[in-house]
Design a protein around this motif. Structure first.
Motif, PDB file in Angstrom:
ATOM      1  N   LEU A 114      37.016  11.048 -29.344  1.00 47.16           N
ATOM      2  CA  LEU A 114      38.102  11.546 -28.495  1.00 47.16           C
ATOM      3  C   LEU A 114      37.664  11.528 -27.029  1.00 47.16           C
ATOM      4  N   GLY A 115      38.511  10.987 -26.164  1.00 48.21           N
ATOM      5  CA  GLY A 115      38.310  11.069 -24.716  1.00 48.21           C
ATOM      6  C   GLY A 115      39.448  11.873 -24.128  1.00 48.21           C
ATOM      7  N   ILE A 116      39.099  12.863 -23.291  1.00 49.97           N
ATOM      8  CA  ILE A 116      40.133  13.689 -22.663  1.00 49.97           C
ATOM      9  C   ILE A 116      40.019  13.502 -21.161  1.00 49.97           C
ATOM     10  N   ASP A 117      41.148  13.278 -20.503  1.00 48.90           N
ATOM     11  CA  ASP A 117      41.132  13.163 -19.038  1.00 48.90           C
ATOM     12  C   ASP A 117      41.978  14.272 -18.440  1.00 48.90           C
ATOM     13  N   SER A 118      41.338  15.119 -17.632  1.00 56.21           N
ATOM     14  CA  SER A 118      42.062  16.183 -16.949  1.00 56.21           C
ATOM     15  C   SER A 118      42.293  15.693 -15.525  1.00 56.21           C
ATOM     16  N   SER A 119      43.502  15.200 -15.250  1.00 60.68           N
ATOM     17  CA  SER A 119      43.710  14.575 -13.947  1.00 60.68           C
ATOM     18  C   SER A 119      44.691  15.391 -13.109  1.00 60.68           C
ATOM     19  N   THR A 120      45.091  14.876 -11.991  1.00 60.65           N
ATOM     20  CA  THR A 120      45.847  15.673 -11.028  1.00 60.65           C
ATOM     21  C   THR A 120      47.209  16.111 -11.573  1.00 60.65           C
ATOM     22  N   GLN A 178      39.456  14.783 -12.733  1.00 59.36           N
ATOM     23  CA  GLN A 178      39.644  14.412 -11.333  1.00 59.36           C
ATOM     24  C   GLN A 178      38.378  14.877 -10.605  1.00 59.36           C
ATOM     25  N   GLN A 179      37.858  14.042  -9.718  1.00 57.86           N
ATOM     26  CA  GLN A 179      36.576  14.376  -9.099  1.00 57.86           C
ATOM     27  C   GLN A 179      36.741  15.420  -7.991  1.00 57.86           C
ATOM     28  N   HIS A 180      35.648  16.080  -7.686  1.00 58.70           N
ATOM     29  CA  HIS A 180      35.474  16.971  -6.524  1.00 58.70           C
ATOM     30  C   HIS A 180      36.036  18.383  -6.685  1.00 58.70           C
ATOM     31  N   GLY A 181      37.099  18.572  -7.477  1.00 59.34           N
ATOM     32  CA  GLY A 181      37.718  19.890  -7.648  1.00 59.34           C
ATOM     33  C   GLY A 181      36.735  20.853  -8.303  1.00 59.34           C
ATOM     34  N   SER A 182      36.891  22.163  -8.026  1.00 55.63           N
ATOM     35  CA  SER A 182      35.895  23.119  -8.529  1.00 55.63           C
ATOM     36  C   SER A 182      36.540  24.385  -9.085  1.00 55.63           C
ATOM     37  N   VAL A 183      35.875  24.970 -10.084  1.00 55.72           N
ATOM     38  CA  VAL A 183      36.365  26.162 -10.779  1.00 55.72           C
ATOM     39  C   VAL A 183      35.284  27.242 -10.682  1.00 55.72           C
ATOM     40  N   TYR A 184      35.707  28.476 -10.365  1.00 59.53           N
ATOM     41  CA  TYR A 184      34.763  29.556 -10.045  1.00 59.53           C
ATOM     42  C   TYR A 184      34.839  30.650 -11.115  1.00 59.53           C
ATOM     43  N   LEU A 185      33.700  30.923 -11.770  1.00 59.14           N
ATOM     44  CA  LEU A 185      33.658  31.894 -12.868  1.00 59.14           C
ATOM     45  C   LEU A 185      32.753  33.070 -12.517  1.00 59.14           C
ATOM     46  N   ASN A 186      33.129  34.257 -12.990  1.00 60.06           N
ATOM     47  CA  ASN A 186      32.266  35.426 -12.805  1.00 60.06           C
ATOM     48  C   ASN A 186      31.218  35.493 -13.925  1.00 60.06           C
ATOM     49  N   ALA A 187      30.371  36.526 -13.878  1.00 60.16           N
ATOM     50  CA  ALA A 187      29.236  36.586 -14.815  1.00 60.16           C
ATOM     51  C   ALA A 187      29.685  36.676 -16.265  1.00 60.16           C
ATOM     52  N   GLY A 188      30.952  37.038 -16.501  1.00 59.14           N
ATOM     53  CA  GLY A 188      31.473  37.141 -17.862  1.00 59.14           C
ATOM     54  C   GLY A 188      31.382  35.835 -18.644  1.00 59.14           C
ATOM     55  N   TYR A 189      31.245  34.711 -17.936  1.00 61.00           N
ATOM     56  CA  TYR A 189      31.268  33.423 -18.636  1.00 61.00           C
ATOM     57  C   TYR A 189      30.121  33.304 -19.648  1.00 61.00           C
ATOM     58  N   GLN A 225      30.767  37.321  -6.186  1.00 63.34           N
ATOM     59  CA  GLN A 225      31.188  37.597  -7.578  1.00 63.34           C
ATOM     60  C   GLN A 225      31.061  36.369  -8.475  1.00 63.34           C
ATOM     61  N   THR A 226      30.902  35.214  -7.846  1.00 68.14           N
ATOM     62  CA  THR A 226      30.883  33.960  -8.611  1.00 68.14           C
ATOM     63  C   THR A 226      29.494  33.726  -9.188  1.00 68.14           C
ATOM     64  N   ALA A 227      29.451  33.561 -10.512  1.00 69.72           N
ATOM     65  CA  ALA A 227      28.152  33.319 -11.156  1.00 69.72           C
ATOM     66  C   ALA A 227      27.993  31.850 -11.535  1.00 69.72           C
ATOM     67  N   ARG A 228      29.104  31.130 -11.682  1.00 67.01           N
ATOM     68  CA  ARG A 228      29.048  29.718 -12.073  1.00 67.01           C
ATOM     69  C   ARG A 228      30.143  28.941 -11.363  1.00 67.01           C
ATOM     70  N   ILE A 229      29.774  27.812 -10.767  1.00 65.86           N
ATOM     71  CA  ILE A 229      30.781  26.920 -10.171  1.00 65.86           C
ATOM     72  C   ILE A 229      30.775  25.616 -10.966  1.00 65.86           C
ATOM     73  N   HIS A 230      31.916  25.310 -11.559  1.00 64.71           N
ATOM     74  CA  HIS A 230      32.045  24.072 -12.334  1.00 64.71           C
ATOM     75  C   HIS A 230      32.876  23.050 -11.576  1.00 64.71           C
ATOM     76  N   LEU A 231      32.650  21.784 -11.889  1.00 68.66           N
ATOM     77  CA  LEU A 231      33.612  20.751 -11.527  1.00 68.66           C
ATOM     78  C   LEU A 231      34.738  20.800 -12.566  1.00 68.66           C
ATOM     79  N   VAL A 232      35.868  20.155 -12.275  1.00 67.85           N
ATOM     80  CA  VAL A 232      36.958  20.135 -13.260  1.00 67.85           C
ATOM     81  C   VAL A 232      36.424  19.586 -14.589  1.00 67.85           C
ATOM     82  N   SER A 233      35.645  18.510 -14.501  1.00 65.65           N
ATOM     83  CA  SER A 233      35.162  17.864 -15.740  1.00 65.65           C
ATOM     84  C   SER A 233      34.223  18.777 -16.528  1.00 65.65           C
ATOM     85  N   SER A 234      33.282  19.439 -15.847  1.00 66.18           N
ATOM     86  CA  SER A 234      32.311  20.266 -16.591  1.00 66.18           C
ATOM     87  C   SER A 234      32.979  21.548 -17.081  1.00 66.18           C
TER      88      SER A 234
END
Ligand code: ADP
Ligand code: XUL
Length: 517
Positions: A5-11, A92-103, A182-191
């Motif tokens: 399976l390949g999944i693409d999360s795009s704009t 989609q490249q470059h976009g980022s997601v911010y998670l707190n320590a709960g992750y 408050q941010t413990a982890r910064i992910h890219l959209v893909s990760s």
């Protein structure tokens, strides 16, 4: 029945492709359009702000809901998810997601929709995406702190670039220091999508990591200089960075229990949409370049060694098959060609005929084809500039005008890809305008390379599925490309007699560009 399976999360949408490597078939192809199917996110095109805003964000919960919807849709369509042995994602490249320590404690409960479980983990409600160009100040500060833009390019593969993740993180740190703290982890959209699938922390690969202005690309690790120039304590907030064939372990039980996915299905590290497309188009070997003639025109190619664009326009990312790849983006692509067709009321057949009626070199007529501000080269004040005969300059020679746009686009692509050492013997062409024989003949002549058409659709999701197959089962790239990414039969050959004309024109174009860029 090995299926991947390949999944693409795009704009604007997310999609899923499942390949069956025994039958050499795509057995599932689904997509969810955010604007149409998840209207409660108020993002008709996948993002939150008006089109012309310099800042641009999306709601990461929309990506979570879209992902679950793909699995639900597959099941509704009768697809047996238990047949899937491995999954990889594209984002989609470059976009980022911010998670707190709960992750770190996240264990997805199969009784509760994923979106409700992710909501309390966000330390930033929205995610800046690749369309955001609001960080010029941060780019300048990062360049200054890291020894200059060229130094940053030598280490990370690109000069500090507004849409890249590092400058975006710096802006967040400056505007919301508490949120940053408050941010413990910064992910890219893909990760981030891999984190959702694996149900535990997920790394970033060299392909997508290179789009952050943070990765020492030659060393394959986060650069201390770049981390420090970007924001304090950033190293601790980033996931590990790993090669693109890294297996992360089994899919989270959530997907097994809720959708019947095979409990031994493995998750492979994610990558960016462009590195995944390089694979999905079967172009990961140096010597082949892809020319995509879509809304924008792009040129991308595998590279044997790390080299950067001295002019600062092109980007270098990790090639998921090993080594590196280049990506060059030209904003004045199809929309500019369309404008020309509209101006002279030509169909695409007329457009192609106009090219055939005019000689290579266009009798000395030349155009700078900038209807919109251009990225490569940087043209801030767009203008269609005409040089040549009187009839041409006064827009009375429609056929010459049409040829002039296409010749200038092809020449500019050749000029701005010259920093890449590998000269392509073959150009794979894709995108809407690759249907047009007249346009393709100009590209073949200008590059003096044979062209082959590729009709792969959704190359990013397909590339992710091929990566999953390669990482989980060891099937080599050539075997996968032969089955899933073969170009259409037939080639468009360059006319060797046009080589000298275009060598001369290239010099002329360069001279004219120096006056405006
Ligand atoms: P994207 O994937 O970037 O949305 P596509 O690759 O689908 O774009 O390309 C769409 C563009 O292709 C349209 O804007 C149109 O101008 C162009 N196009 C479609 N058919 C032709 C043709 N026969 N000749 C030239 N251009 C074409
Ligand atoms: C590449 C880029 C876009 C995004 C979105 O640098 O910004 O291609 O990956 O598709």
């Amino acid at each position: 029945m090995p299926r991947y399976l390949g999944i693409d999360s795009s704009t604007q949408s997310c999609s899923a492709i499942v390949i069956d490597t025994d039958r050499s078939e795509v057995v599932l192809d689904l997509s969810v359009h955010y604007g149409e199917e998840l209207p409660h996110y108020d993002s008709p095109n996948g993002y939150l702000y008006p089109e012309d805003s310099v800042a641009q964000h999306s709601n990461p919960l929309m990506w979570v809901e879209g992902l679950e919807l793909l699995f639900a849709r597959g099941r509704e369509a009768g697809f047996d998810w238990s047949s899937v042995a491995g999954v990889a994602c594209s984002g989609q490249q470059h976009g980022s997601v911010y998670l707190n320590a709960g992750y770190t404690e996240a264990t997805w409960d199969p009784a509760v929709p994923l979106v409700d479980q992710v909501r309390p983990l966000l330390s930033r409600a929205t995610s800046p995406i690749w369309m955001d160009s609001s960080t010029t100040k941060q780019c300048e500060e990062i360049a200054e702190a890291a020894g200059g833009g060229e130094r940053v390019a030598a280490v990370t593969g690109s000069r500090p670039t507004e849409r890249f993740t590092g400058p975006q993180i710096r802006k967040f740190f400056q505007e919301d220091p508490e949120g940053y703290q408050q941010t413990a982890r910064i992910h890219l959209v893909s990760s981030f999508v891999a984190f959702l699938l694996a149900g535990r922390d997920a790394p970033i690969d060299y392909g997508d990591g290179a789009g952050m202005n943070l990765l020492d690309l030659a060393q394959g690790r986060w650069s201390d200089v770049m981390l420090e120039a970007t924001a304090p304590g950033l190293g601790d907030k980033l996931p590990a960075v790993v090669p693109s064939n890294t297996r992360l372990g089994r899919i989270a039980p959530f997907f097994v229990r809720r959708y019947g996915v095979n409990e031994s299905a493995e998750v492979v590290v994610s990558s960016g949409d462009n590195p995944n497309s390089l694979i999905g188009m079967g172009a990961s070997h140096p010597g082949t370049a892809v020319v995509s003639l879509g809304t924008s025109d792009t040129y991308f190619a595998a590279m044997t060694r790390m080299q950067v664009d001295p002019a600062g326009y092109g980007h270098v990312f990790g090639n998921p098959a090993g080594g590196f790849m280049s990506l060059i983006c030209f904003k004045n692509g199809s929309l500019t060609r369309e404008e020309m067709a509209k101006r002279f009321q030509m169909s695409w057949e007329d457009f192609s005929a106009a090219i055939r009626q005019t000689p290579p070199g266009n009798n000395g007529n030349l155009m700078l084809p900038y209807l919109f501000p251009e990225i490569t080269p940087r043209v801030l004040k767009p203008e269609l500039k005409l040089y040549g005969s009187g009839a041409f300059r006064s827009w009375h020679d429609s056929a010459a005008a049409v040829r002039a746009v296409v010749e200038a686009q092809a020449l500019s692509m050749r000029l701005h890809s010259q920093w890449i050492a590998e000269r392509p013997q073959t150009l794979l062409v894709t995108g809407g305008a690759s249907q047009n024989d007249g346009i393709l003949q100009v590209f073949a002549d200008v590059f003096q390379a044979a062209l082959r058409r590729l009709s792969v659709t959704n190359s990013a999701a397909l590339g992710a599925a091929l990566r999953a197959a390669n990482a989980c089962s060891g099937i080599d790239w050539d075997a996968l490309y032969a089955e899933f990414a073969a170009p259409e039969p037939g080639t468009i050959q360059p006319d060797p007699d046009t080589a000298a004309v275009y060598d001369r024109m290239l010099v002329e174009l360069q001279r004219r560009l120096a006056e405006v860029a």
